[in-house]
Each structure stands twice: as structure tokens, then as C-alpha cells.
Design a protein around this motif. Sequence first.
Motif: not given
Length: 238
Positions: A148-176
Motif C-alpha cells: 500500500e505504501n509503494g515498497r513492494i508490488e504484492a502481498n503473496h500470502i494475503r488470505g492464507f488459510k490458518r492452521l489453528y482453529h480455536a474451539d471457544r464453546a467451553e468458555i461461552v456462558w450459557l443462560p443457566e
Amino acid sequence: MVRAEYPGVFATYKTLKDGTRKAYWYHRATGIRLDGEPGERAFILSYAEAERTLKARHSGDTFNGLAREFTASPEFETKLSASTQREYKRMLTKAEPVFGDLPREALNEPAVRRDFLDWRAKVARTSGEREADNRLSVISAMLTWGQENGRIEANHIRGFKRLYHADRAEIVWLPEYIDAFMRVAPIELQRALIIALHTGQRQGDILRLPWSAYDGSAITLRQGKSARGGRVCFGVQL
């Protein structure tokens, strides 16, 4: 004698379980930990690599040169919190031994994507998938800034698929869970939970809230995630 042969190194010491005292050697200018003991082949090789990293830092037409420009930019210094700045710098430093002297022109080549992804795979095996993803995310942010600032022509890793996926289900507070908490918690903690539920703010921002932020019908606060931290207003009945 060690300093005469290897200028700019220092040692830290740790007492092991068997009572022996072990030295860990570091390259002062880069903070890189050196392998082995002074005089050993592993030490000499890691010292030479640290010296190359230091030299690359002062070369403008490299990965490290771009990193230096990025971390000195107004976008970095004014739009990121101090803690985020420290973490970005830490992760870019971790990439130095591998990519520090990579010519800036190489960052414009699509094939560099594979080099970054292969490096991430190695990091994932030694430091975990989350750390590996975060390091690549910081590099991607730097490359996007560079494009964006004219230092390089492209970002070739933009939008790479992440390896880590967090499961946040255990930290969600249910109504009960909330009902059970409200039945037994002191009024101060009940109010804290109400604020957290209705504002969605991080613990640090909630802890910093003064009473003056509440005008009787709404809470006005400044979010601390970024240095610009805009004010947000929430209607809350305490």
C-alpha cells in the motif's frame, strides 16, 4: 577471552535439578540465542548467523529493511497499542534468521508464498499452530503495508488459510450459568458481569472503567485495543 573472540555475546545462567550451573549464550545486538559453548562448531555457526542477521538489519533492500520501515511507520506507531507493537516486533525478529537478508525483489515473486508457508509448517511443529499462524499474520500485515505504501508490488500470502482453529464453546456462558452466578454472587460481581455481557469489552478495559464513565443511564468508555481507541457508548441499567 570469550568476549575477545566473540564480541557482543553474553551469558545467562540457570541452576539445573542436579545442582549444576549451566550457561546460555546470546548475541547481544539481535537477542538470538547461540547454540553450544564458545569455541564449539555449533556456537561458531550460530554466532555467524546472528552476525549476518545484524548486517541484514542495516540493509534497506531486504526483508529486514522493509520490517524496519514498517515498524517506524505512523500506521504502526499510532494505530497499534504498545503491547501489539511489542508482539509484532517479537514475531518479525523470529523471522529474521530465515528471511532477514531476503532481497526485497524476491517478495514480489509469487514463489515466495511457498517459502513462507514451508517456514510456517516448521514453526508449527516446534512452537504450535497458533504461534505459527500469528507469525505469518504479522508478516502478511507488513507486506500489505509495503504494498500500500509503494515498497513492494504484492502481498503473496494475503488470505492464507490458518492452521489453528480455536474451539471457544467451553468458555461461552450459557443462560443457566448466568442465572446460577447471579443467585450467589455479591452485587459488585453481578454488576461486573452485567457490564461484560452488555458491552462485550475485554477484562482490562472493564477494570479501568472509572465511576465517572457511568452517567446513570449509559457507560462511555475508550477501548484499549489500539492506540487510537475510539469512544464507545453503551446503555446499561445497573
